[in-house]
Enzyme design. Structure first.
Site, short mmCIF file in Angstrom:
data_model
loop_
_atom_site.label_atom_id
_atom_site.label_comp_id
_atom_site.label_asym_id
_atom_site.label_seq_id
_atom_site.Cartn_x
_atom_site.Cartn_y
_atom_site.Cartn_z
N HIS A 62 169.62 -33.98 30.69
CA HIS A 62 168.58 -33.24 29.94
C HIS A 62 169.29 -32.26 29.03
CE1 HIS A 62 165.19 -34.64 32.47
NE2 HIS A 62 166.15 -34.75 33.39
N ARG A 64 167.55 -30.65 26.41
CA ARG A 64 166.57 -29.58 26.13
C ARG A 64 166.27 -29.31 24.66
NH1 ARG A 64 164.92 -30.21 31.15
NH2 ARG A 64 166.17 -29.17 32.73
N ASN A 94 161.99 -35.27 27.86
CA ASN A 94 161.04 -34.21 28.23
C ASN A 94 161.41 -32.89 27.53
OD1 ASN A 94 163.32 -33.88 29.90
ND2 ASN A 94 162.13 -33.07 31.61
N ASP A 152 160.77 -39.62 32.18
CA ASP A 152 161.43 -38.78 33.20
C ASP A 152 160.97 -37.32 33.13
OD1 ASP A 152 163.21 -38.22 35.38
OD2 ASP A 152 164.40 -37.10 33.94
N HIS A 233 167.38 -41.32 39.73
CA HIS A 233 167.70 -40.43 40.85
C HIS A 233 167.07 -40.81 42.19
CE1 HIS A 233 163.87 -38.85 39.43
NE2 HIS A 233 164.37 -38.06 38.51
N ASN A 280 164.32 -32.01 41.69
CA ASN A 280 163.37 -33.09 41.91
C ASN A 280 164.04 -34.42 41.59
OD1 ASN A 280 160.99 -34.36 42.50
ND2 ASN A 280 160.01 -33.91 40.54
N ASP A 307 171.69 -36.43 36.36
CA ASP A 307 170.43 -35.71 36.17
C ASP A 307 170.72 -34.24 35.82
OD1 ASP A 307 167.74 -35.15 35.94
OD2 ASP A 307 167.33 -35.27 38.10
N PHE A 325 162.45 -26.98 38.82
CA PHE A 325 163.31 -27.95 39.51
C PHE A 325 164.50 -28.30 38.63
CE2 PHE A 325 159.13 -28.89 41.44
CZ PHE A 325 159.47 -29.14 42.77
N GLY A 326 165.67 -28.45 39.22
CA GLY A 326 166.80 -29.04 38.48
C GLY A 326 168.09 -28.26 38.61
N1 LIG Z 1 165.46 -33.30 38.12
C1 LIG Z 1 164.90 -32.13 38.00
O1 LIG Z 1 164.81 -31.42 38.99
N2 LIG Z 1 164.42 -31.67 36.82
C2 LIG Z 1 164.38 -32.38 35.59
C3 LIG Z 1 163.28 -33.38 35.52
C4 LIG Z 1 163.55 -34.68 36.22
O2 LIG Z 1 164.66 -35.22 36.20
O3 LIG Z 1 162.62 -35.26 36.78
C5 LIG Z 1 164.25 -31.35 34.46
O4 LIG Z 1 163.90 -31.73 33.35
O5 LIG Z 1 164.54 -30.18 34.70
ZN LIG Z 2 163.22 -37.25 37.06
ZN LIG Z 3 165.91 -36.01 34.96
#
Ligand SMILES: NC(=O)N[C@@H](CC(=O)O)C(=O)O
Ligand SMILES: [Zn+2]
Ligand SMILES: [Zn+2]
Length: 426
Positions: A62, A64, A94, A152, A233, A280, A307, A325-326
């Site tokens: 990601h 961003r 996303n 995702d 994942h 997540n 991820d 999450f992440g």
């Molecule tokens: N994995 C995560 O905990 N977060 C991801 C979203 C995702 O991969 O589903 C994010 O965009 O922050």
């Molecule tokens: Zn995901």
């Molecule tokens: Zn992801």
């Protein structure tokens, strides 16, 4: 003309390391030999016996941008990638706006070109704004350079939306990549796996079935449509069982696992419930983790993806329930897995390289991931002996959110080359 990388250690066919020189001319590896004599116009770089691997390929990051540049930009993300030995990464849609139209795909490709570090391949969303209601224009997005299709961040809730996406993707030769999560099975506010740690703290939990129900559904839909279907994942033992069964049945299903799901489980979460342990899917039970390791070893799980999910320290300071999450992963994946899987005898070095570079490229038809004469010169050099502890303050990523701070590892990146150019040299 050309660059000679001298005294690198390369894996041979038997999986043993031997010292070699590599000659890179323009963007190709043109020679791999025991001793390449330098000519006047050769630049010579001594690798001092460090390990040379094909550049790592991460199909799940990601970055961003656009929209959340305080968390990460394409440039800082690409910098983190090459600092971790990654030469190709695929970034998730996303963002804000979501990567759901041609202009946004072009924007990401343009930013990646400006950064001129790792290869950054944008995913396009399956549904407009990832709302699960209306498909994006797959053909136009593919034409613009979309790597594959995914929503995702959220699961595609509607079976009808998913099966029709697979039919269209199959016709175009695109892969469908899925964040598997059935929202009907999620208790409100759940941040941890529905297991011992959630129970100990009296918290609602995310059940494994919320993932596995989608994995099972989608494997059946992949069978019906013939599309290449890739599970993001994977975290639950039930999901591994379903993928194993799907592969045995000849269905075109593949999957990835993250370093954190391989190395951690819910029992490891500290009593402080530090949100750097919130991601997540969540860290699941010890049994789940063991099933992921076994699945990776036997090939039911094809590849490793990080991820990489950067968030700001302010967001992560909001407490377990409110923090996003992440966790980040690009700069720690290889050292963590080398130290904790290869050195402990769980995977061989050749298997690790296969799961982090060769196979990910193969699954998605990318011409990278191989260290051989004639190959595109995307490679990474790692120091397999020096021990250093993980310090998020030293990350190139804007995201410092990791549960691995302080872990002592070997396998740190010394040099990264993309398309014949040295883009990271430590
Ligand atoms: N994995 C995560 O905990 N977060 C991801 C979203 C995702 O991969 O589903 C994010 O965009 O922050
Ligand atoms: Zn995901
Ligand atoms: Zn992801």
């Amino acid at each position: 003309m050309g660059i000679i990388l001298k005294n690198g250690k390369l894996l041979n066919e038997q999986g043993e390391l031997s010292v070699k020189d590599l000659l890179i001319v323009e963007n190709r590896i043109t020679k791999i030999e025991s001793n390449i004599e330098a000519e006047a116009d050769h630049e010579v770089v001594d690798l001092n016996g460090h390990f040379v691997a094909p550049g790592l390929v991460d199909v799940h990051v990601h970055f961003r941008e656009p929209g959340f540049e305080a968390k990460e930009t394409i440039e800082t993300g690409a910098h983190a990638a090459v600092a971790g030995g990654y030469t190709t990464v695929a970034c998730m849609p996303n963002t804000r706006p979501v990567i759901d139209r041609v202009e946004t795909v072009e924007f990401v490709l343009d930013k990646a070109k400006q950064a001129n570090l790792a290869r950054v391949l944008p995913y396009a969303a399956i549904t407009v704004r990832q709302l699960g209601v209306e498909h994006t224009d797959f053909a136009a997005l593919q034409q613009a350079g979309a790597f594959a299709l995914t929503d995702d961040g959220v699961g595609v809730q509607s079976t009808k939306m998913m099966v029709e996406a697979m039919q269209k993707a199959k016709a175009l030769g695109m892969s469908v990549v899925a964040h598997c999560e059935d929202n009907d099975l999620l208790p409100p506010g759940a941040a941890l796996h529905d297991g011992v740690t959630a129970a100990k703290h009296g918290l609602p939990g995310i059940p494994s079935a919320s993932e596995a129900v989608h994995v099972g559904r989608d494997i059946l839909l992949a069978e019906a449509t013939g599309v290449h279907y890739h599970v993001c994942h994977i975290s639950a033992k039930e999901s591994v069982r379903l993928v194993r069964d799907g592969k045995r049945a000849g269905i075109n299903v593949t999957t990835e696992v993250t370093p954190h799901h391989l190395l951690l489980c819910d029992e490891d979460i500290p009593d402080s419930l530090d949100p750097n342990w919130k991601m997540n899917p969540p860290l699941r039970s010890r049994e789940d983790r063991d099933a992921l390791i076994a699945g990776l070893k036997e090939g039911s799980i094809d590849i490793i993806a990080t991820d990489h999910a950067p968030h700001t320290s302010e967001e992560k300071a909001k407490g377990l329930k409110r923090a996003p999450f992440g966790i980040v992963g690009l700069e720690t994946a290889f050292p963590l897995l080398y130290t904790h899987l290869v050195e402990k005898g769980v995977l061989t070095l050749a298997e690790l390289v296969d799961r982090m570079a060769t196979k990910p490229a193969e699954l998605f038809g990318l011409p990278y991931g191989k260290l051989e004469v004639g190959a595109i010169a995307d490679l990474a050099v790692f120091d397999l002996t020096t021990e250093k502890s993980i310090n998020p303050d030293h990350f190139k990523s804007k995201g410092k959110n990791t549960p691995f701070a302080g872990w002592v590892c070997k396998g740190w990146t010394v040099l990264t080359m993309v398309d014949g150019k040295i883009v990271y040299n430590n």
